[in-house]
Design a protein around this motif. Structure first.
Motif, mmCIF file in Angstrom:
data_model
loop_
_atom_site.group_PDB
_atom_site.id
_atom_site.type_symbol
_atom_site.label_atom_id
_atom_site.label_comp_id
_atom_site.label_asym_id
_atom_site.label_seq_id
_atom_site.Cartn_x
_atom_site.Cartn_y
_atom_site.Cartn_z
ATOM 1 N N ASP A 51 4.771 4.481 -25.486
ATOM 2 C CA ASP A 51 4.381 3.234 -25.162
ATOM 3 C C ASP A 51 3.961 2.521 -26.292
ATOM 4 O OD1 ASP A 51 1.791 3.481 -25.087
ATOM 5 O OD2 ASP A 51 1.693 3.416 -22.675
ATOM 6 N N VAL A 52 3.867 1.030 -26.117
ATOM 7 C CA VAL A 52 2.970 0.263 -26.916
ATOM 8 C C VAL A 52 1.513 0.219 -27.411
ATOM 9 C CG1 VAL A 52 4.865 -1.632 -26.753
ATOM 10 C CG2 VAL A 52 2.918 -1.703 -25.391
ATOM 11 N N ASP A 53 1.018 1.339 -26.650
ATOM 12 C CA ASP A 53 -0.568 1.584 -26.703
ATOM 13 C C ASP A 53 -0.486 3.101 -27.468
ATOM 14 O OD1 ASP A 53 -2.234 -0.410 -25.105
ATOM 15 O OD2 ASP A 53 -0.818 0.000 -23.986
ATOM 16 N N GLY A 54 0.665 3.461 -27.606
ATOM 17 C CA GLY A 54 0.641 4.770 -28.431
ATOM 18 C C GLY A 54 0.562 5.805 -27.436
ATOM 19 N N ASN A 55 0.692 5.539 -26.265
ATOM 20 C CA ASN A 55 0.671 6.980 -25.081
ATOM 21 C C ASN A 55 1.949 7.590 -25.302
ATOM 22 O OD1 ASN A 55 -2.115 6.338 -24.019
ATOM 23 N ND2 ASN A 55 -0.971 4.412 -23.040
ATOM 24 N N GLU A 56 1.850 8.849 -25.339
ATOM 25 C CA GLU A 56 2.994 9.740 -25.103
ATOM 26 C C GLU A 56 3.172 10.244 -23.369
ATOM 27 O OE1 GLU A 56 3.768 13.148 -27.856
ATOM 28 O OE2 GLU A 56 3.642 14.199 -26.178
ATOM 29 N N TYR A 57 4.545 10.171 -23.179
ATOM 30 C CA TYR A 57 5.094 10.529 -21.852
ATOM 31 C C TYR A 57 6.018 11.820 -22.094
ATOM 32 C CZ TYR A 57 2.709 6.028 -20.656
ATOM 33 O OH TYR A 57 1.828 5.086 -20.625
ATOM 34 N N ILE A 58 6.001 12.694 -21.231
ATOM 35 C CA ILE A 58 6.983 13.696 -20.864
ATOM 36 C C ILE A 58 7.915 12.817 -20.039
ATOM 37 C CG2 ILE A 58 7.900 15.800 -20.305
ATOM 38 C CD1 ILE A 58 4.859 16.790 -20.670
ATOM 39 N N ASP A 59 9.390 12.730 -20.330
ATOM 40 C CA ASP A 59 10.168 11.712 -19.646
ATOM 41 C C ASP A 59 11.082 12.504 -18.732
ATOM 42 O OD1 ASP A 59 11.647 9.648 -18.679
ATOM 43 O OD2 ASP A 59 12.858 9.352 -20.636
ATOM 44 N N ASN A 387 3.060 9.924 -8.313
ATOM 45 C CA ASN A 387 3.616 9.506 -9.688
ATOM 46 C C ASN A 387 2.835 8.872 -10.436
ATOM 47 O OD1 ASN A 387 6.598 8.603 -7.717
ATOM 48 N ND2 ASN A 387 6.271 10.433 -8.816
ATOM 49 N N LEU A 388 1.959 7.765 -9.937
ATOM 50 C CA LEU A 388 0.847 7.155 -10.831
ATOM 51 C C LEU A 388 -0.110 8.064 -11.493
ATOM 52 C CD1 LEU A 388 0.444 4.478 -11.824
ATOM 53 C CD2 LEU A 388 -1.282 4.089 -10.439
ATOM 54 N N TRP A 389 -0.539 9.335 -10.704
ATOM 55 C CA TRP A 389 -1.309 10.231 -11.419
ATOM 56 C C TRP A 389 -0.568 10.718 -12.707
ATOM 57 C CZ3 TRP A 389 -5.912 13.113 -10.027
ATOM 58 C CH2 TRP A 389 -6.094 14.375 -10.714
ATOM 59 N N LEU A 390 0.837 11.381 -12.533
ATOM 60 C CA LEU A 390 1.316 11.869 -13.402
ATOM 61 C C LEU A 390 1.597 10.999 -14.527
ATOM 62 C CD1 LEU A 390 4.459 13.589 -11.645
ATOM 63 C CD2 LEU A 390 2.425 14.604 -12.409
ATOM 64 N N ILE A 391 1.890 9.624 -14.505
ATOM 65 C CA ILE A 391 1.997 8.845 -15.590
ATOM 66 C C ILE A 391 0.624 8.570 -16.223
ATOM 67 C CG2 ILE A 391 2.253 6.300 -16.064
ATOM 68 C CD1 ILE A 391 4.157 6.148 -13.584
ATOM 69 N N ALA A 392 -0.432 8.507 -15.595
ATOM 70 C CA ALA A 392 -1.786 8.257 -16.117
ATOM 71 C C ALA A 392 -1.989 9.644 -16.970
ATOM 72 C CB ALA A 392 -2.820 8.253 -15.108
ATOM 73 N N HIS A 393 -1.455 10.625 -16.539
ATOM 74 C CA HIS A 393 -1.627 12.008 -17.324
ATOM 75 C C HIS A 393 -0.611 12.324 -18.295
ATOM 76 C CE1 HIS A 393 -4.829 12.127 -14.223
ATOM 77 N NE2 HIS A 393 -5.598 12.739 -15.230
ATOM 78 N N GLY A 394 0.407 11.398 -18.468
ATOM 79 C CA GLY A 394 1.432 11.417 -19.513
ATOM 80 C C GLY A 394 2.756 12.248 -19.050
ATOM 81 N N VAL A 395 3.106 12.078 -17.799
ATOM 82 C CA VAL A 395 4.367 12.729 -17.086
ATOM 83 C C VAL A 395 4.980 11.375 -16.561
ATOM 84 C CG1 VAL A 395 5.310 14.566 -15.855
ATOM 85 C CG2 VAL A 395 3.466 14.928 -17.175
#
Ligand SMILES: Cc1ncc(COP(=O)(O)O)c(C=O)c1O
Length: 430
Positions: A51-59, A387-395
């Motif tokens: 994302d624009v903040d540089g966070n990485e997410y497993i998609d 889902n928000l937990w996962l997103i906050a932890h990069g998933v």
């Protein structure tokens, strides 16, 4: 979790403030909005979004499940690169559209002829019109919870309660001409269709947006027999399942052949696409050399069959044709569902895992889910928290929507999903 998410996504928050002034809800598709605001993606590669903040997410959302090879796979990018300098849209006929149609005919059991569109919605729209023209009937049928895109005739009975229109602007005519049927309940289908003559029955072999609920094989077989008896066309919407469940899609996986098939997503190799295909005698209704108005069924579009999408799609299908990749992803999907079930059981929190092949979804529900009504009764608030937990932890899963696997996902990606799910469930017990 909201706090943790907000801390990590300050640039997305600023972007959301900017976006919502010019894009309703700050997005280009309502389902992409989630509370408190969506993150904005800067780039994607393989199994990851950044994302624009540089966070990485497993998609695990994979461009609405389109990206079975992951983001920007080498073979597809090469095919597209080679096309870019030779024209992006010809507005005339060309060889690659023939090659991709031949490839679809080779892989999809029901396909004798094909026409390309730019989205699954459009493909469903043209398939429905074609079915009506062929059968000479106005009414059509679809299932509760079935999502086929925003076309009026099919944008009905998608979300529970099913008698509330899905959108403003749907005409009484559209609502009256579509019969909404119960999923995985053939007795209920017969009951609803008593005394009716419908042109087509459109079904998703796995309800996607409806909760990732597979149809039972016997149910699809019964629909096939019913349609044969009633001169009704059976339409499989394989926009999600096509080329994913098997090289020939759900119809190969279930061994049930529809009259018409609607395709999208994977077919475009990451570029906008849709297609409808099926029996020659039905598809020929589009042919202006054979049929005149009003018996001809229209299809067309400025970007239909554009060479960029056709090249990307062909490169993708070539990699899926021998079934090795689908087989591998299906085995991984089985493992994911099994492992998630074990994790849930150990947590003693009531949840169900739905899906088949390389598609899966978690629902916080007591009992097994067989249709979209069961999904509507599950705990949606807890699912959003998960889902928000996962997103906050990069998933990343698009909140409440199903996950999908790609060839780019690694063992480490899957382990991360398992460990974060375990941590979330543990947090719920504390
Ligand atoms: C089963 C199914 N059909 C049709 C569509 C509509 O496709 P598109 O979004 O390309 O218009 C979708 C989209 O998610 C889908 O899942």
């Amino acid at each position: 979790m909201v706090e943790k998410y907000v801390q990590k996504t300050s640039k997305s928050k600023v972007m959301f403030e900017r976006a919502k002034k010019v894009l309703p809800a700050g997005v280009s598709y309502n389902i992409r909005y989630f509370d408190p605001y969506p993150f904005y993606t800067a780039k994607a590669k393989g199994s990851k979004l950044y994302d624009v903040d540089g966070n990485e997410y497993i998609d695990f959302w994979l461009g609405h499940t389109a990206l079975i090879l992951g983001h920007s796979p080498f073979a597809v990018m090469n095919a597209v690169r080679s096309q870019l300098s030779n024209g992006t849209i010809f507005g005339t006929s060309h060889e690659t559209e023939i090659a991709l149609a031949e490839q679809v005919v080779k892989m999809v059991p029901s396909a004798e002829m094909v026409r390309f569109t730019n989205s699954g919605t459009e493909a469903n729209m043209y398939a429905t019109r074609l079915a009506r023209a062929y059968a000479g009937r106005d009414k059509i049928a679809k299932f509760e919870g079935g999502w086929h895109g925003g076309y009026d005739a099919l944008h009905i009975g998608v979300k529970y309660p099913y008698d509330v229109p899905e959108s403003g602007g749907l005409t009484v005519g559209a609502l009256q001409d579509t019969i909404v049927l119960p999923f995985n309940d053939f007795g209920g289908v017969e009951e609803k269709l008593k005394g009716e003559k419908v042109a087509s029955i459109t079904v998703e072999p796995i309800l996607g947006a409806g909760g990732c609920i597979p149809a039972e094989r016997e149910f699809l077989k019964s629909l096939r027999e019913y349609c044969d008896k009633k001169d009704t066309l059976l339409v499989f919407d394989e926009v999600i399942t096509g080329f994913r469940l098997a090289p020939g899609g759900a119809q190969q996986y279930y061994d049930v052949t529809p009259d018409l098939t609607v395709l999208g997503k994977i077919l475009g190799g990451g570029f906008p696409v849709g297609a409808f295909c099926g029996r020659r005698d039905i598809m020929e209704r589009i042919n202006p050399r054979t049929y005149e108005r009003p018996n001809r069924s229209f299809h067309g579009g400025t970007f239909a069959g554009n060479p960029i999408t056709m090249k990307a799609g062909l490169a993708t299908l070539k990699l899926l044709e021998d079934g090795k990749l689908t087989g591998k992803l299906n085995r991984s999907g089985d493992r994911i569902r099994e492992r998630l079930r074990e994790i849930i059981e150990a947590s003693r929190i009531k949840a169900q895992i739905t899906g088949a092949s390389s598609l899966f979804n978690v629902h916080f529900a007591q009992k097994e889910l067989r249709d979209a009504r069961d999904v509507a009764n599950a705990d949606r608030v807890k699912l959003l928290e998960y889902n928000l937990w996962l997103i906050a932890h990069g998933v990343f899963f698009l909140p409440t929507h199903n996950g999908a696997l790609s060839n780019a996902h690694t063992e480490a990606d899957l382990e991360r999903l398992f460990s974060e799910t375990e941590r979330f469930l543990k947090s719920q017990r504390e």
